[in-house]
Design a protein around this motif. Structure first.
Motif, PDB file in Angstrom:
ATOM      1  N   ARG A  88      58.921   0.286 -23.471  1.00  0.00           N
ATOM      2  CA  ARG A  88      58.578   0.256 -24.903  1.00  0.00           C
ATOM      3  C   ARG A  88      57.085   0.499 -25.065  1.00  0.00           C
ATOM      4  O   ARG A  88      56.251  -0.257 -24.548  1.00  0.00           O
ATOM      5  CB  ARG A  88      58.974  -1.080 -25.521  1.00  0.00           C
TER       6      ARG A  88
ATOM      7  N   THR B 111      62.946   2.135 -15.686  1.00  0.00           N
ATOM      8  CA  THR B 111      62.942   1.365 -16.928  1.00  0.00           C
ATOM      9  C   THR B 111      62.558   2.248 -18.112  1.00  0.00           C
ATOM     10  O   THR B 111      61.704   3.119 -18.007  1.00  0.00           O
ATOM     11  CB  THR B 111      61.924   0.204 -16.823  1.00  0.00           C
ATOM     12  N   GLU B 112      63.223   1.987 -19.256  1.00  0.00           N
ATOM     13  CA  GLU B 112      62.760   2.568 -20.518  1.00  0.00           C
ATOM     14  C   GLU B 112      61.654   1.658 -21.040  1.00  0.00           C
ATOM     15  O   GLU B 112      61.883   0.523 -21.420  1.00  0.00           O
ATOM     16  CB  GLU B 112      63.916   2.647 -21.516  1.00  0.00           C
TER      17      GLU B 112
ATOM     18  N   PHE C 175      60.073   4.812 -26.788  1.00  0.00           N
ATOM     19  CA  PHE C 175      60.223   4.474 -25.372  1.00  0.00           C
ATOM     20  C   PHE C 175      59.763   5.656 -24.529  1.00  0.00           C
ATOM     21  O   PHE C 175      59.962   6.820 -24.912  1.00  0.00           O
ATOM     22  CB  PHE C 175      61.682   4.151 -25.032  1.00  0.00           C
ATOM     23  N   CYS C 176      59.165   5.342 -23.391  1.00  0.00           N
ATOM     24  CA  CYS C 176      58.765   6.373 -22.443  1.00  0.00           C
ATOM     25  C   CYS C 176      59.277   6.002 -21.063  1.00  0.00           C
ATOM     26  O   CYS C 176      59.768   4.890 -20.833  1.00  0.00           O
ATOM     27  CB  CYS C 176      57.239   6.535 -22.423  1.00  0.00           C
ATOM     28  N   LYS C 177      59.175   6.920 -20.139  1.00  0.00           N
ATOM     29  CA  LYS C 177      59.572   6.682 -18.750  1.00  0.00           C
ATOM     30  C   LYS C 177      58.532   7.320 -17.840  1.00  0.00           C
ATOM     31  O   LYS C 177      57.716   8.145 -18.282  1.00  0.00           O
ATOM     32  CB  LYS C 177      60.965   7.263 -18.468  1.00  0.00           C
TER      33      LYS C 177
ATOM     34  N   HIS D  95      60.898   9.427 -23.898  1.00  0.00           N
ATOM     35  CA  HIS D  95      62.323   9.086 -23.791  1.00  0.00           C
ATOM     36  C   HIS D  95      63.003   9.088 -25.162  1.00  0.00           C
ATOM     37  O   HIS D  95      63.965   9.826 -25.381  1.00  0.00           O
ATOM     38  CB  HIS D  95      62.496   7.732 -23.114  1.00  0.00           C
ATOM     39  N   THR D  96      62.520   8.277 -26.089  1.00  0.00           N
ATOM     40  CA  THR D  96      63.078   8.287 -27.450  1.00  0.00           C
ATOM     41  C   THR D  96      61.933   8.150 -28.457  1.00  0.00           C
ATOM     42  O   THR D  96      60.876   7.591 -28.148  1.00  0.00           O
ATOM     43  CB  THR D  96      64.077   7.133 -27.679  1.00  0.00           C
TER      44      THR D  96
END
Length: 485
Positions: A11, A8-9, A63-65, A53-54
């Protein structure tokens, strides 16, 4: 981290809200809990335990992973410590031990989605549950969980009316008086009449034709974040026997329709940091919105204003009335129809502004010439659907710290300002469906910088698939992508 599905990305803002609501964080003098959470989060990033991530336009992580192996480790340790109960596929025996679990996670991939009655029966004894997190459309926890502090179920749809076995109802959720964090979807026009005195985060998603009215939030002193689609925000209620609080903890208020910024309202949200406003309806109502009081929100960092009125009336009103606080770091305008010089005078002098997004019909007129010394802190600039714009003057004196420039759907733009290439911090310039003149001038800028030894400046162009002229311009620092519109 184990509560999020695999790959999942995640938030980051939601992750931090959950940390705060769970009570994991201890307050530090001079710092809000959100700032403390960001410090912990950045520490995990620095240790490579969480992956970026972004990022947002201002550079924050959006966003992180987490690596699959590390997530598996999280789940094993969580189960070992009885910290988190993760409902797995094809494990009906696991429902038997739910009565002792404090944190419960249900994902849409579980086999119980096909038989929510089986799942509901297993949850009947979860009286000690403090947290319930689910991305399943078809399930909410039983409303006997009166100790619940976190209910994150924004895929679950709630309805008005009397309870039926196959539906979940708003009036039932608002019996969970200990909630700190609440997220759900609503399938009806909603006027809340129940108070959750302890609530800190409220997230309500709705369909396009529904509205949500929340006069009760003025009576909820612990609120920190409110995100409601199609949110009509009434004035503070006049109730003699109930106090109307100053919401000192409120930091986020999104997305509000026809918000009246009266002096009384502004005084009740003194620490608001992020605000999204949308105005539409009768032009005669413009005066009562009191947008001149926005300048008194001295903690406001991010502001979005969208306007849907006739061309002349809205511009005249905004020129005379709207003011922005000096604390702003991010501003998004749409439909404001300001002349370019009016926009510069209202916005250009904001000392901390780092992100400026000028969207459809935000500015009108063929020429923009900012004054020297304006936009001194700006790092990100978006100009989109401002179809009148033909000429624009800009260089290192106007935008000394600009890092990214995005131009979209500017059919009449004659050129990208040649002085833009002299800004030492500028890295990418992105053009989407702009005029050939603008594309050719961008090519000239990047070629000129290459001759000077500047290989850092990149231009990225998105053009129509049939546009062979633009395709032939492609080079190492001038990248062309095509798409069909």
């Amino acid at each position: 981290m184990g509560v999020f599905p695999e790959d999942t990305e995640i938030r980051v803002s939601l992750l931090i809200k959950l940390w705060v609501a769970e009570g994991f964080l201890k307050p530090i003098s001079g710092k809000s809990l959100e700032v403390v959470a960001e410090d912990y989060f950045n520490d995990l990033i620095d240790r490579n335990l969480i992956l970026v991530h972004t990022r947002t336009t201002s550079g924050k992580i959006k966003f992180c992973k987490i690596h699959d192996l590390l997530r598996d480790l999280c789940l094993r340790e969580a189960e070992k410590e009885k910290f988190l109960f993760f409902l797995r596929k094809n494990s009906p025996d696991s429902l038997q031990c739910l009565n002792t679990e404090r944190r419960i996670v249900v994902h849409s991939g579980t086999s119980y989605n096909e038989n929510s009655h089986q799942l509901s029966y297993g949850f009947q004894s979860t009286s000690v549950a403090r947290s319930f997190i689910s991305d399943s459309v078809g399930y909410m926890p039983p409303f006997t969980c009166r100790l619940l502090r976190v209910l994150q179920a924004d895929s679950a749809k709630l309805y008005l009316g009397s309870s039926r076995e196959d539906e979940y109802f708003i009036k039932d959720v608002f019996q969970l008086v200990n909630l700190w964090h609440l997220a759900f979807q609503v399938e009806s026009n909603l006027n809340l009449v129940y108070l959750l005195w302890n609530l800190q985060t409220l997230i309500i998603k709705s369909t396009p034709w529904q509205t949500v009215a929340l006069s009760e939030i003025w009576l909820m002193p612990h609120l920190r974040h409110v995100f409601v689609d199609k949110f009509h925000h009434p004035d503070p209620p006049c109730v003699e026997y109930m106090p109307v609080f100053v919401l000192r903890n409120l930091q986020t208020l999104l997305m509000i329709t026809n918000f009246k910024c009266s002096e009384d309202v502004v005084k009740r949200i003194p620490n608001i940091k992020k605000l999204q406003l949308c105005y539409k309806g009768s032009e005669e109502d413009l005066e009562r919105y009191c947008l001149n009081n926005l300048g008194h929100l001295h903690k406001l960092e991010s502001l979005t204003c969208e306007f849907y009125f006739s061309k002349k009336r809205i511009r005249n009103y905004l020129v005379q009335n709207i003011t922005f606080p000096q604390s702003l770091k991010k501003l998004t305008l749409e439909g404001s129809r300001l002349h370019w010089d009016e926009m510069s005078s209202k916005v250009g002098s904001l000392p901390l502004l780092q992100v400026l997004k000028l969207k459809e019909h935000s500015c009108i007129g063929p020429k923009w010439v900012p004054d020297e010394g304006q936009f001194c802190s700006l790092k990100f600039l978006l100009i989109e659907w401002c179809e009148d714009l033909e000429y624009w003057m800009a260089d290192n004196a106007n935008f000394p710290r600009l890092e990214k420039l995005v131009l979209r759907f500017l059919d009449n733009l004659k050129e990208v300002p040649s002085g833009i290439g002299d800004i030492p911090t500028l890295r990418p310039i992105q053009l989407t469906h702009c005029s050939h003149y603008a594309v050719f001038s961008a090519k000239k800028i990047v070629d000129g910088q290459e001759e000077l030894g500047n290989e850092d400046l990149k231009v990225q162009v998105l053009a129509q698939a049939k546009d062979e002229i633009v395709k032939r311009l492609e080079s190492r620092n001038f990248q062309v992508q095509t798409a069909s519109w």
